[in-house]
Design a protein around this motif. Structure first.
Motif, PDB file in Angstrom:
ATOM      1  N   LEU A   1       0.850  -1.185   0.000  1.00 39.27           N
ATOM      2  CA  LEU A   1       0.000   0.000   0.000  1.00 39.27           C
ATOM      3  C   LEU A   1       0.890   1.241   0.000  1.00 39.27           C
ATOM      4  O   LEU A   1       1.785   1.369   0.837  1.00 39.27           O
ATOM      5  N   PRO A   2       0.680   2.158  -0.941  1.00 36.78           N
ATOM      6  CA  PRO A   2       1.514   3.364  -0.963  1.00 36.78           C
ATOM      7  C   PRO A   2       1.275   4.225   0.283  1.00 36.78           C
ATOM      8  O   PRO A   2       0.184   4.221   0.853  1.00 36.78           O
ATOM      9  N   ILE A   3       2.308   4.924   0.685  1.00 33.51           N
ATOM     10  CA  ILE A   3       2.222   5.811   1.848  1.00 33.51           C
ATOM     11  C   ILE A   3       1.309   7.002   1.556  1.00 33.51           C
ATOM     12  O   ILE A   3       0.464   7.369   2.349  1.00 33.51           O
ATOM     13  N   MET A   4       1.506   7.606   0.400  1.00 35.61           N
ATOM     14  CA  MET A   4       0.772   8.813   0.033  1.00 35.61           C
ATOM     15  C   MET A   4      -0.579   8.464  -0.579  1.00 35.61           C
ATOM     16  O   MET A   4      -0.763   7.395  -1.152  1.00 35.61           O
ATOM     17  N   ASP A   5      -1.510   9.394  -0.475  1.00 29.76           N
ATOM     18  CA  ASP A   5      -2.807   9.250  -1.130  1.00 29.76           C
ATOM     19  C   ASP A   5      -2.624   9.399  -2.635  1.00 29.76           C
ATOM     20  O   ASP A   5      -1.647   9.989  -3.096  1.00 29.76           O
ATOM     21  N   ASN A   6      -3.582   8.854  -3.398  1.00 25.35           N
ATOM     22  CA  ASN A   6      -3.599   9.097  -4.839  1.00 25.35           C
ATOM     23  C   ASN A   6      -5.051   9.285  -5.279  1.00 25.35           C
ATOM     24  O   ASN A   6      -5.964   9.197  -4.463  1.00 25.35           O
TER      25      ASN A   6
ATOM     26  N   GLY B   1      -3.781   6.529   1.002  1.00 24.32           N
ATOM     27  CA  GLY B   1      -2.551   5.818   1.310  1.00 24.32           C
ATOM     28  C   GLY B   1      -2.532   5.276   2.733  1.00 24.32           C
ATOM     29  O   GLY B   1      -3.473   5.447   3.514  1.00 24.32           O
ATOM     30  N   ALA B   2      -1.430   4.640   3.062  1.00 20.93           N
ATOM     31  CA  ALA B   2      -1.290   3.955   4.342  1.00 20.93           C
ATOM     32  C   ALA B   2      -1.444   4.894   5.541  1.00 20.93           C
ATOM     33  O   ALA B   2      -2.080   4.531   6.534  1.00 20.93           O
ATOM     34  N   ILE B   3      -0.887   6.081   5.467  1.00 24.35           N
ATOM     35  CA  ILE B   3      -0.959   6.998   6.611  1.00 24.35           C
ATOM     36  C   ILE B   3      -2.391   7.489   6.816  1.00 24.35           C
ATOM     37  O   ILE B   3      -2.898   7.506   7.940  1.00 24.35           O
TER      38      ILE B   3
ATOM     39  N   ARG C   1      -5.101   5.970   5.982  1.00 30.27           N
ATOM     40  CA  ARG C   1      -5.886   4.829   6.476  1.00 30.27           C
ATOM     41  C   ARG C   1      -5.596   4.543   7.940  1.00 30.27           C
ATOM     42  O   ARG C   1      -6.511   4.271   8.716  1.00 30.27           O
ATOM     43  N   LEU C   2      -4.323   4.587   8.308  1.00 29.62           N
ATOM     44  CA  LEU C   2      -3.955   4.356   9.707  1.00 29.62           C
ATOM     45  C   LEU C   2      -4.610   5.401  10.607  1.00 29.62           C
ATOM     46  O   LEU C   2      -5.180   5.063  11.655  1.00 29.62           O
ATOM     47  N   LEU C   3      -4.554   6.664  10.190  1.00 28.17           N
ATOM     48  CA  LEU C   3      -5.187   7.720  10.989  1.00 28.17           C
ATOM     49  C   LEU C   3      -6.702   7.524  11.045  1.00 28.17           C
ATOM     50  O   LEU C   3      -7.311   7.643  12.110  1.00 28.17           O
ATOM     51  N   HIS C   4      -7.328   7.226   9.910  1.00 21.57           N
ATOM     52  CA  HIS C   4      -8.781   7.055   9.853  1.00 21.57           C
ATOM     53  C   HIS C   4      -9.243   5.910  10.750  1.00 21.57           C
ATOM     54  O   HIS C   4     -10.101   6.083  11.621  1.00 21.57           O
ATOM     55  N   TRP C   5      -8.689   4.719  10.542  1.00 19.00           N
ATOM     56  CA  TRP C   5      -9.165   3.542  11.283  1.00 19.00           C
ATOM     57  C   TRP C   5      -8.685   3.533  12.726  1.00 19.00           C
ATOM     58  O   TRP C   5      -9.410   3.076  13.621  1.00 19.00           O
ATOM     59  N   GLY C   6      -7.495   4.069  12.977  1.00 22.03           N
ATOM     60  CA  GLY C   6      -7.030   4.187  14.359  1.00 22.03           C
ATOM     61  C   GLY C   6      -7.918   5.123  15.158  1.00 22.03           C
ATOM     62  O   GLY C   6      -8.311   4.825  16.291  1.00 22.03           O
ATOM     63  N   MET C   7      -8.268   6.244  14.533  1.00 23.01           N
ATOM     64  CA  MET C   7      -9.161   7.184  15.211  1.00 23.01           C
ATOM     65  C   MET C   7     -10.561   6.596  15.355  1.00 23.01           C
ATOM     66  O   MET C   7     -11.238   6.852  16.354  1.00 23.01           O
ATOM     67  N   ALA C   8     -11.005   5.816  14.398  1.00 24.36           N
ATOM     68  CA  ALA C   8     -12.316   5.173  14.511  1.00 24.36           C
ATOM     69  C   ALA C   8     -12.353   4.286  15.756  1.00 24.36           C
ATOM     70  O   ALA C   8     -13.335   4.308  16.519  1.00 24.36           O
ATOM     71  N   LEU C   9     -11.289   3.519  15.981  1.00 25.45           N
ATOM     72  CA  LEU C   9     -11.225   2.671  17.183  1.00 25.45           C
ATOM     73  C   LEU C   9     -11.191   3.505  18.454  1.00 25.45           C
ATOM     74  O   LEU C   9     -11.873   3.191  19.436  1.00 25.45           O
TER      75      LEU C   9
ATOM     76  N   ALA D   1      -5.543  16.463   9.900  1.00 25.40           N
ATOM     77  CA  ALA D   1      -5.898  17.631   9.082  1.00 25.40           C
ATOM     78  C   ALA D   1      -4.677  18.141   8.322  1.00 25.40           C
ATOM     79  O   ALA D   1      -4.773  18.475   7.133  1.00 25.40           O
ATOM     80  N   ILE D   2      -3.527  18.169   8.986  1.00 30.05           N
ATOM     81  CA  ILE D   2      -2.296  18.592   8.311  1.00 30.05           C
ATOM     82  C   ILE D   2      -1.972  17.620   7.177  1.00 30.05           C
ATOM     83  O   ILE D   2      -1.637  18.040   6.061  1.00 30.05           O
ATOM     84  N   TRP D   3      -2.098  16.320   7.441  1.00 31.96           N
ATOM     85  CA  TRP D   3      -1.832  15.315   6.419  1.00 31.96           C
ATOM     86  C   TRP D   3      -2.813  15.457   5.254  1.00 31.96           C
ATOM     87  O   TRP D   3      -2.415  15.350   4.088  1.00 31.96           O
ATOM     88  N   ALA D   4      -4.077  15.698   5.556  1.00 34.11           N
ATOM     89  CA  ALA D   4      -5.087  15.858   4.502  1.00 34.11           C
ATOM     90  C   ALA D   4      -4.759  17.071   3.629  1.00 34.11           C
ATOM     91  O   ALA D   4      -4.871  17.006   2.403  1.00 34.11           O
ATOM     92  N   LEU D   5      -4.349  18.158   4.253  1.00 33.92           N
ATOM     93  CA  LEU D   5      -3.985  19.351   3.477  1.00 33.92           C
ATOM     94  C   LEU D   5      -2.746  19.094   2.617  1.00 33.92           C
ATOM     95  O   LEU D   5      -2.684  19.533   1.469  1.00 33.92           O
ATOM     96  N   ALA D   6      -1.781  18.375   3.166  1.00 34.01           N
ATOM     97  CA  ALA D   6      -0.571  18.064   2.409  1.00 34.01           C
ATOM     98  C   ALA D   6      -0.867  17.163   1.215  1.00 34.01           C
ATOM     99  O   ALA D   6      -0.151  17.186   0.216  1.00 34.01           O
ATOM    100  N   ASN D   7      -1.915  16.360   1.317  1.00 33.76           N
ATOM    101  CA  ASN D   7      -2.278  15.419   0.260  1.00 33.76           C
ATOM    102  C   ASN D   7      -3.482  15.881  -0.558  1.00 33.76           C
ATOM    103  O   ASN D   7      -3.988  15.123  -1.388  1.00 33.76           O
TER     104      ASN D   7
END
Length: 177
Positions: free
Chosen positions: A3-8, A13-15, A17-25, A68-74
């Motif tokens: 899985l690529p690190i960055m969004d496309n 991407g992996a980061i 997804r990790l933030l999304h599902w980790g925060m969901a838990l 939010a910072i990651w979303a803006l960067a991507n």
């Protein structure tokens, strides 16, 4: 295939997804702690979960800021939003995820009580009268906005399912596969 690190433009991407599902838990844990505090006061169940409410809240605030910072960067690489309403819904979710714990921190400060999270003192507390407008703000809005966030999260899940069933936009696979 890794899985690529960055969004496309096709998937997150992996980061992300990790933030999304980790925060969901963590949100599931947080809402369990709030529910236990409301439904089972003064029980071992409530004591166990409620004891984690403050540190998990601070962790979630930290993660949502990073997210939010990651979303803006991507932003230029991310899959496009399927509608204006989906975009607005996500903005409201992000806003509430920032505002709710911020209001709790304002209330905590106004109470004069210290706040220690994961062994770190975030607020040392103070002697004297509490700052009423701060504690009133938290008492008035923190819980109500929290339950509003839960309703919006449920709506977020339902809309991901409905998008697949009704419009054939399989938005869930962009975050899940």
């Amino acid at each position: 295939m890794a899985l690529p690190i960055m969004d496309n433009s096709q998937r997150y991407g992996a980061i992300s997804r990790l933030l999304h599902w980790g925060m969901a838990l963590l949100f599931a844990w947080q809402f369990t702690s709030a529910t236990s505090h409301w439904l089972f006061p003064d029980t071992p169940f409530e004591e166990f979960f409620w004891g984690t409410h403050y540190p998990v809240g601070v962790l979630l605030l930290t993660l949502v800021i990073l997210r939010a910072i990651w979303a803006l960067a991507n932003a230029s690489r991310r899959p496009p939003s399927v509608s204006v309403m989906a975009k607005l819904g996500h903005l409201v979710l992000y806003g509430l995820m920032m505002v709710i714990p911020t209001i709790a921190l304002i209330r905590q400060y106004g109470s004069g009580r210290s706040l220690e999270v994961f062994g770190f003192t975030l607020m040392s507390g103070f002697e004297g009268e509490e700052i009423t407008w701060m504690t009133d703000l938290g008492g008035l809005l923190h819980g109500e906005l929290g339950w509003t966030l839960l309703a919006l999260i449920v709506g977020h899940i339902v809309m991901a399912i409905l998008h697949r069933k009704l419009t054939h936009h399989d938005v869930l696979t962009r975050m899940a596969r």
